[in-house]
Design a protein around this motif. Structure first.
Motif, PDB file in Angstrom:
ATOM      1  N   VAL A 180      30.055  82.825  45.449  1.00 18.41           N
ATOM      2  CA  VAL A 180      28.617  82.727  45.227  1.00 18.41           C
ATOM      3  C   VAL A 180      28.121  83.954  44.469  1.00 18.41           C
ATOM      4  O   VAL A 180      27.264  83.860  43.588  1.00 18.41           O
ATOM      5  N   LEU A 181      28.680  85.112  44.773  1.00 20.71           N
ATOM      6  CA  LEU A 181      28.286  86.339  44.087  1.00 20.71           C
ATOM      7  C   LEU A 181      28.616  86.270  42.600  1.00 20.71           C
ATOM      8  O   LEU A 181      27.817  86.703  41.759  1.00 20.71           O
ATOM      9  N   ASP A 182      29.780  85.717  42.252  1.00 16.95           N
ATOM     10  CA  ASP A 182      30.164  85.574  40.840  1.00 16.95           C
ATOM     11  C   ASP A 182      29.143  84.727  40.084  1.00 16.95           C
ATOM     12  O   ASP A 182      28.753  85.055  38.957  1.00 16.95           O
ATOM     13  N   VAL A 183      28.740  83.631  40.704  1.00 18.14           N
ATOM     14  CA  VAL A 183      27.819  82.699  40.048  1.00 18.14           C
ATOM     15  C   VAL A 183      26.437  83.325  39.882  1.00 18.14           C
ATOM     16  O   VAL A 183      25.838  83.270  38.807  1.00 18.14           O
ATOM     17  N   ILE A 184      25.927  83.925  40.962  1.00 22.03           N
ATOM     18  CA  ILE A 184      24.613  84.571  40.880  1.00 22.03           C
ATOM     19  C   ILE A 184      24.646  85.694  39.847  1.00 22.03           C
ATOM     20  O   ILE A 184      23.713  85.854  39.047  1.00 22.03           O
TER      21      ILE A 184
END
Length: 395
Positions: free
Chosen positions: A213-217
């Motif tokens: 999720v951190l990569d996407v955000i």
């Protein structure tokens, strides 16, 4: 201050947690096969959790890298929601070459070369920064297990940021902000569509198990910041790109140097090659648009803007399909011819075998052959195909 830093650290750790991605996959009906014994069921699903089903036939696989891997079929998983499975696979394809090689040229041929040029420019800048950040930050992808990875080609790449998320955000919102000045488009409807498509691409990276999720955000935020910073200069850059006598030199030499001087990899991955491809496309398109402008043979739309959208009549649709089909076929043929020729020439020069897979990973071969291949495609797309369509009466 320490409390805030601690809370931020916990939030980042939570967003990077592989289990968070695995829970999203399970919520969407994608489950890893947990047992070493793989059972193929009559309904086409792979049975998990050791339950019995008389419609299942048994075969055996063994744990490898955290999940069952079969040399023929790859990671094993069960799909319980077929609609979401195909929805996210199609959404993930919006960030791959198959989408770029069809969507971007078709915008030029069927709508407005100006929009295509702007999309290519922003796409090249944002993707280069995203790829470099990956190999600078060196943050790992989600762990498998607990995550099921549906893709293998880019598994060796680092995760942060998601360049799929960056590309989707950049392309869809650049298209929206640029097209509303050129055509009579309802901004609210365009915004809804851009948000929807971007979200689908972002969620597909979680569903396929390729990003946290951190990569996407992070990918969305970085691309949003880059667009915000560059937006005031979009029109000025377009004018310089079309009129400056330095454009054909700078647009080719600078991207090639950026590709060749790409950050040194601690292990081989596809990032350098993919970055070279993107910059090669940008170089070819930039030089091609400049040459069209100098020759006065451009198919740019004439104002006053905004113009009404082209009518979707049967003849218009037939011409658009003909241009798109013929154009993509020519681009694919150009890619194959340029790739084979450049690879043969470079391997002959360096006295190595082109059939050796390791040969193509060498920087002095990978960068020139991919850059020349995709620069040629950009030139064919912007120069030759426009003229061919006119000769064939397709424009």
């Amino acid at each position: 201050m320490l409390h805030m830093n601690g809370a931020m650290f916990k939030l980042i750790t939570y967003l990077q947690d592989s289990e968070l991605v695995a829970r999203f996959q399970r919520t969407c009906g994608l489950f890893a096969v947990k047992s070493e014994r793989r059972r193929t069921c009559g309904n086409g699903h792979l049975q998990v959790d050791g339950t019995e089903d008389r419609s299942c036939t048994s075969d055996y696989t063994y744990q490898a890298n955290g999940y069952n891997v079969d040399a023929a079929s790859g990671p094993q998983y069960q799909v319980r929601n077929v609609f979401l499975y195909y929805l996210f696979l199609v959404s993930a394809a919006l960030g791959r070459e198959v989408f770029y090689i069809s969507f971007l040229p078709c915008v030029h041929w069927n709508l407005d070369p100006f929009l295509c040029r702007r999309l290519v420019n922003m796409w090249a800048v944002v993707m280069y920064i995203g790829q470099v950040l990956k190999d600078t930050l060196k943050m790992p992808r989600p762990l498998a297990p607990p995550v099921v990875r549906l893709e293998t080609r880019v598994s060796a790449e680092y995760g942060m940021p998601s360049t799929h998320a960056m590309a989707a955000t950049t392309i869809f919102f650049t298209f929206l902000f640029s097209a509303t000045h050129r055509f009579q488009i309802q901004f609210e409807s365009g915004l809804l569509l851009a948000v929807l498509l971007s979200i689908l691409v972002c969620l597909s990276r979680l569903y396929t198990g390729m990003h946290s999720v951190l990569d996407v955000i992070g990918g969305v935020l970085i691309s949003a910041v880059l667009m915000l910073l560059t937006y005031p200069a979009w029109d000025a850059f377009d004018g310089v790109q079309l009129t400056s006598p330095l454009t054909p030199v700078v647009s080719v030499v600078l991207p090639f140097l950026l590709s060749y001087c790409y950050p040194k990899l601690d292990h081989y991955s596809t990032t350098r090659g993919d970055t070279t491809i993107i910059l090669g496309v940008g170089a070819g398109c930039s030089a091609g648009y400049w040459l069209n402008q100098q020759l006065g043979q451009t198919s740019e739309l004439k104002g006053p803007f905004p113009l009404p959208l082209p009518p979707l009549t049967p003849p218009t649709l037939a011409l658009g399909c003909a241009r798109s089909t013929l154009g993509v076929a020519v681009l694919l043929g150009t890619r194959q011819l340029a790739k084979s020729t450049s690879l043969w020439a470079l391997c002959t020069w360096h006295q190595v075998s082109p059939s050796d897979p390791l040969t193509r990973r060498r920087r002095e071969i990978e960068v020139p052959y991919k850059f020349s291949t995709y620069t040629a495609m950009g030139l064919v797309h912007t120069i030759l195909l426009d003229r061919a369509f006119r000769q064939l009466g397709l424009l």
